[in-house]
Design an enzyme around this catalytic site. Sequence first.
Site, PDB file in Angstrom:
ATOM      1  N   LYS A 185      -0.276  -0.189  -6.922  1.00 28.16           N
ATOM      2  CA  LYS A 185      -0.779  -0.441  -5.598  1.00 28.16           C
ATOM      3  C   LYS A 185      -2.050   0.401  -5.490  1.00 28.16           C
ATOM      4  O   LYS A 185      -2.134   1.569  -5.547  1.00 28.16           O
ATOM      5  CB  LYS A 185       0.423   0.003  -4.535  1.00 28.16           C
ATOM      6  CG  LYS A 185      -0.182  -0.370  -3.177  1.00 28.16           C
ATOM      7  CD  LYS A 185       0.782   0.417  -2.024  1.00 28.16           C
ATOM      8  CE  LYS A 185       0.104  -0.049  -0.857  1.00 28.16           C
ATOM      9  NZ  LYS A 185       0.995   0.589   0.346  1.00 28.16           N
ATOM     10  N   ARG A 190       3.491  -4.367  -1.019  1.00 27.12           N
ATOM     11  CA  ARG A 190       4.430  -5.487  -1.617  1.00 27.12           C
ATOM     12  C   ARG A 190       3.824  -6.643  -1.831  1.00 27.12           C
ATOM     13  O   ARG A 190       4.118  -7.483  -2.873  1.00 27.12           O
ATOM     14  CB  ARG A 190       5.775  -5.497  -0.943  1.00 27.12           C
ATOM     15  CG  ARG A 190       5.419  -6.132   0.600  1.00 27.12           C
ATOM     16  CD  ARG A 190       6.786  -5.644   1.715  1.00 27.12           C
ATOM     17  NE  ARG A 190       6.729  -4.281   2.072  1.00 27.12           N
ATOM     18  CZ  ARG A 190       7.945  -3.845   2.903  1.00 27.12           C
ATOM     19  NH1 ARG A 190       8.966  -4.403   3.131  1.00 27.12           N
ATOM     20  NH2 ARG A 190       7.773  -2.513   3.423  1.00 27.12           N
ATOM     21  N   LYS A 233      -2.238   0.440  12.514  1.00 28.15           N
ATOM     22  CA  LYS A 233      -1.482   1.703  12.533  1.00 28.15           C
ATOM     23  C   LYS A 233      -2.006   2.592  13.607  1.00 28.15           C
ATOM     24  O   LYS A 233      -3.322   2.430  14.099  1.00 28.15           O
ATOM     25  CB  LYS A 233      -1.836   2.566  11.392  1.00 28.15           C
ATOM     26  CG  LYS A 233      -0.887   2.037  10.097  1.00 28.15           C
ATOM     27  CD  LYS A 233      -1.246   2.974   9.025  1.00 28.15           C
ATOM     28  CE  LYS A 233      -0.572   2.461   7.597  1.00 28.15           C
ATOM     29  NZ  LYS A 233       0.917   2.582   7.643  1.00 28.15           N
ATOM     30  N   ASP A 262       1.065  -4.623   8.057  1.00 25.85           N
ATOM     31  CA  ASP A 262       1.121  -3.152   7.566  1.00 25.85           C
ATOM     32  C   ASP A 262       2.026  -3.041   6.448  1.00 25.85           C
ATOM     33  O   ASP A 262       2.161  -2.039   5.718  1.00 25.85           O
ATOM     34  CB  ASP A 262       1.483  -2.285   8.751  1.00 25.85           C
ATOM     35  CG  ASP A 262       0.718  -0.735   8.322  1.00 25.85           C
ATOM     36  OD1 ASP A 262       0.250  -0.583   7.164  1.00 25.85           O
ATOM     37  OD2 ASP A 262       1.609  -0.029   9.049  1.00 25.85           O
ATOM     38  N   ASP A 283      -5.711   1.726   4.165  1.00 27.88           N
ATOM     39  CA  ASP A 283      -4.676   0.723   4.804  1.00 27.88           C
ATOM     40  C   ASP A 283      -4.791   0.987   6.285  1.00 27.88           C
ATOM     41  O   ASP A 283      -4.047   1.895   6.836  1.00 27.88           O
ATOM     42  CB  ASP A 283      -3.295   0.933   4.146  1.00 27.88           C
ATOM     43  CG  ASP A 283      -2.182   0.450   4.847  1.00 27.88           C
ATOM     44  OD1 ASP A 283      -2.649  -0.651   5.777  1.00 27.88           O
ATOM     45  OD2 ASP A 283      -1.055   0.564   4.720  1.00 27.88           O
ATOM     46  N   ASP A 315      -3.909   5.384  -0.087  1.00 30.55           N
ATOM     47  CA  ASP A 315      -2.868   4.600  -0.344  1.00 30.55           C
ATOM     48  C   ASP A 315      -3.325   3.820  -1.497  1.00 30.55           C
ATOM     49  O   ASP A 315      -2.604   2.883  -1.961  1.00 30.55           O
ATOM     50  CB  ASP A 315      -2.948   3.492   0.961  1.00 30.55           C
ATOM     51  CG  ASP A 315      -1.640   2.599   1.255  1.00 30.55           C
ATOM     52  OD1 ASP A 315      -0.578   3.381   0.435  1.00 30.55           O
ATOM     53  OD2 ASP A 315      -1.746   1.743   1.895  1.00 30.55           O
ATOM     54  N   GLU A 368       1.653  -4.296   3.597  1.00 31.87           N
ATOM     55  CA  GLU A 368       0.879  -5.218   2.630  1.00 31.87           C
ATOM     56  C   GLU A 368       0.953  -4.829   0.895  1.00 31.87           C
ATOM     57  O   GLU A 368       0.461  -5.518   0.394  1.00 31.87           O
ATOM     58  CB  GLU A 368      -0.637  -4.743   3.074  1.00 31.87           C
ATOM     59  CG  GLU A 368      -0.965  -3.524   2.549  1.00 31.87           C
ATOM     60  CD  GLU A 368      -0.544  -2.393   2.990  1.00 31.87           C
ATOM     61  OE1 GLU A 368       0.103  -2.209   3.998  1.00 31.87           O
ATOM     62  OE2 GLU A 368      -0.626  -1.185   2.462  1.00 31.87           O
TER      63      GLU A 368
END
Length: 496
Positions: free
Chosen positions: A261, A347, A273, A343, A266, A284, A345
Site C-alpha cells: 500500500k 483496501r 481525518k 478513509d 492519507d 501511509d 482507501e
Amino acid sequence: MKITFLRHTIPATGAAALTVAAGGKLGPLGVKLDKKTGGAITRAMRGGKFEGKKGQALVLLAPAKTRLARLVLVGIGKPEDACLVTLQNAGGGAVAALNGKESAATLAVDDHKGMKLAAGEAAAHAAFGAQLRSYRFDKYLTKDKAKPALKSLAVAAAAQASARASYAALGRIAEGVFTTRDLVSEPANVIYPESMAAVCRTLKEFGVKVEVLNEKQMAKLGMGALLGVAQGSVRPPRLVSMVWEGAPRAKNKQPLALVGKGVTFDTGGISLKPPPGMGDMKWDMAGAGAVIGAMKAIAANKVKANVVGIVGLVENMPDGNAQRPGDIVKSMSGQTIEVLNTDAEGRLVLADAVWYAQVHHKAHTIVDLATLTGAILVTFGDEYAGLFSNDDALSEDLTKAGKAVDEKLWRLPLGDAYDRDLNCDAADMQNIGAGKAGSIVAAQFIQRFIKKSVNWAHLDIAGMAWLKAARPTAAKGASAYGVRLLHEFVAARAEK
Ligand code: BES
Ligand code: MN
Ligand code: ZN
C-alpha cells in the site's frame, strides 16, 4: 556509516565499545584491558550497576592507564543464549551510546566462553545492528548540525575474514532498510506517487525490471478502485511492478508477489481525518516502502527466486473532484464497491494491485503489506504486525522469518462471519464493515480479490511502521518494518 573489520584487538586510542556477558563476565579482550587499567572496568561495572544484561550499556570516560577517550560496555546476556538478534542489538546499543559523540570508533566483539554462534557470524551481526542503528534522517536540519554522526566503525572480530564475508550480504540488506526509511521519513510534498515511482526505477541498477503504469493505462485496465482514491489529488497515481528473476531455471517462472500500500498521504478524503496526528499519514506508504527496500535487498543479494514487487501509489485528498461517500466504483476484477468511507482507501488500492499481481504477473503467492487499520494498533501496539492468511504453510514461513529477524508477526483469524459484514445492497460489497473487528474485516475485503488457487498473506503493519521510541537497531521514526522480514522469507524459500 562505513563498516570495516580488523583483527581481534582493542585500539590504544580513540573510542571503543566492548561486549560483556551476563554477570559482568569479560571475554579475553575485556580481561586484558581490565588488567591494563588496574581493574577500572570491573570497578566501573560494579559502580554503574552494569551486569552485562541484554540491552544494558555503560559508558566509561578516559579509562585509567589507557589513552582511550571513551569505552562503551554493551551487555549480551548469557553467552549460550546469544542469538543473531542479541548481537545485532548489542551492536545497535554501542552505536546509540557513541552516535552524536564520536565520529569514529571500534567495536570489539569479544570471544565469550560458551557462545554458540560462530565468531564471524557474531561479529557480522553486531556490525549489522550497529549499521542499522546509525541511520539518521537529518537532511532538513539547517541549524542543529552540532552533533557529529558516527561515520565509521571498525569491528574487531576473532574471525576477521569470515566476519567480513558474512557482513557483505547484511550490508546490502541495510541499504534496503535505509532506502525504505528515507522514503517513509520524507514528507508528502517530496514523496508522492511520481517521485516514489522514480525511486522504484533506481532498482534497475540491480537488474530489476521496472514497469510503471500511469493513470491512462490503469483506466484502460479498469482499475476503478485505485483510481477512485486518486481522483481527489492533483498528483497522479502510479502502479509500479519491480520484477526480479533470480531463479536459475524457467521452471519456477510464476513469481511470488510482494504488494505494498503506497498512500503517499492519507487525509481520509471527504471522510476527512481529524487534524491531530494527521501528519503521521505521510507514512501511509510504509507498506510500499518496505516492498521497495526488500526488492532492492533481494536483487542486490541476487537471491535465487522469482519475485515481483508491486506498489499502488496514490494520494488520498479531498478536493472538488474527490470521490464521495456512497460512490460506487468498479474494480479491475469486475466486482463493484460502494465507498461508504473514503478513509478506508488502502483496501481499495490493494484490491486492484493484488488483482493485477494475479492476472498480469500470474503470481502463485501474494504477500501484501499495508498500514491498513488503526485497529491493529489497538490490538498489538508496536510489538507485532497482524498476519492474515488463507494458507497455514505460508503463515508459518512468514512467522518464522519474522522471529529470525525480530520483526514479529501474529496471526489473526479470517472467517465468513467477518466477510458477511461487507455485504451491501447497492453493490457487490461496501468498503467498511459495521465497526467491529476492523482489522479482520479489512483483511476480508482484500481476500475478496484473491483467487481461490492463490496463497495469500496480508500483513497489517500500521503499528510497526513508525517508532515513537528508539529500538536497539532503530532510532525513533521510520522503522522499515518488513524489509528484513521479506528478505529473510524470500531467501529461506529460495534455499528450500
Ligand atoms: N491509513 C489508515 C490506517 C492507519 C491509522 C495507519 C493510524 C496508521 C496509523 C487507513 O487508511 C484508515 O484510515 N483506516 C481507517 C479504516 C476505517 C475508516 C474503516 C481506520 O483505521 O480508522
Ligand atoms: Mn485512510
Ligand atoms: Zn490509509
